[in-house]
Design an enzyme around this catalytic site. Sequence first.
Site, PDB file in Angstrom:
ATOM      1  N   HIS A  11     -37.723  71.920 -47.812  1.00 41.14           N
ATOM      2  CA  HIS A  11     -38.286  72.904 -46.890  1.00 41.14           C
ATOM      3  C   HIS A  11     -37.576  72.913 -45.549  1.00 41.14           C
ATOM      4  O   HIS A  11     -36.749  72.048 -45.262  1.00 41.14           O
ATOM      5  CB  HIS A  11     -39.793  72.692 -46.726  1.00 41.14           C
ATOM      6  CG  HIS A  11     -40.204  71.357 -46.164  1.00 41.14           C
ATOM      7  ND1 HIS A  11     -39.910  70.950 -44.878  1.00 41.14           N
ATOM      8  CD2 HIS A  11     -40.928  70.359 -46.723  1.00 41.14           C
ATOM      9  CE1 HIS A  11     -40.421  69.759 -44.667  1.00 41.14           C
ATOM     10  NE2 HIS A  11     -41.042  69.372 -45.781  1.00 41.14           N
ATOM     11  N   CYS A  26     -40.814  64.801 -48.684  1.00 42.05           N
ATOM     12  CA  CYS A  26     -40.013  66.005 -48.932  1.00 42.05           C
ATOM     13  C   CYS A  26     -38.592  65.836 -48.400  1.00 42.05           C
ATOM     14  O   CYS A  26     -38.265  64.839 -47.763  1.00 42.05           O
ATOM     15  CB  CYS A  26     -40.665  67.206 -48.257  1.00 42.05           C
ATOM     16  SG  CYS A  26     -42.282  67.628 -48.962  1.00 42.05           S
TER      17      CYS A  26
END
Length: 178
Positions: A138, A153
Amino acid sequence: MYVRRKLTNKGNRHMQIIRLVVAMALVALVAACAGGSKFKTYNGPEVTQVVVNKGARKMYLLHNGQVLKDYKIALGWMPKGGKRFQGDGKTPEGMYFIDRRNPNSKFHLSIGISYPNANDVAFAKASGLSPGGDIFIHGNSRGWRRKDWTWGCIAVTDSEIEDIYAMVKDGTPIMINP
């Protein structure tokens, strides 16, 4: 004289409204032409694999083994070792797939990684814990400046995730190395 001035004032107000509407339309047109959308298109070679090297903090988009693009990345706040449990702050290691996309991500745009796989689930279950999930590549809309700051992440800049989102399709394998 009074009637003429009243008509002139009405005419001036009418012209001001027309000018305002025209100006707003021009601003909207310029914004649309400036490429303000976060959704880009990509017409280059297909990305056939994503490779992440956690130690080097690099991610590579490959086409049949040839590097198309590379990116500096941030990882989970506990970067050493593979993800084992929910909340451990680690980024997974191993072979996964890009399996979903989120155009409304809190982090600009995001593409999902198929963590946990069957081995991850079995390991966590044997320990009586949850393996966690929701691991994504992201953007960094929040402007975090620390080296590693995610909950597991892989983070890139907002501009970079726009390119990655366009280039990497669902089903693309991603190999995450230590």
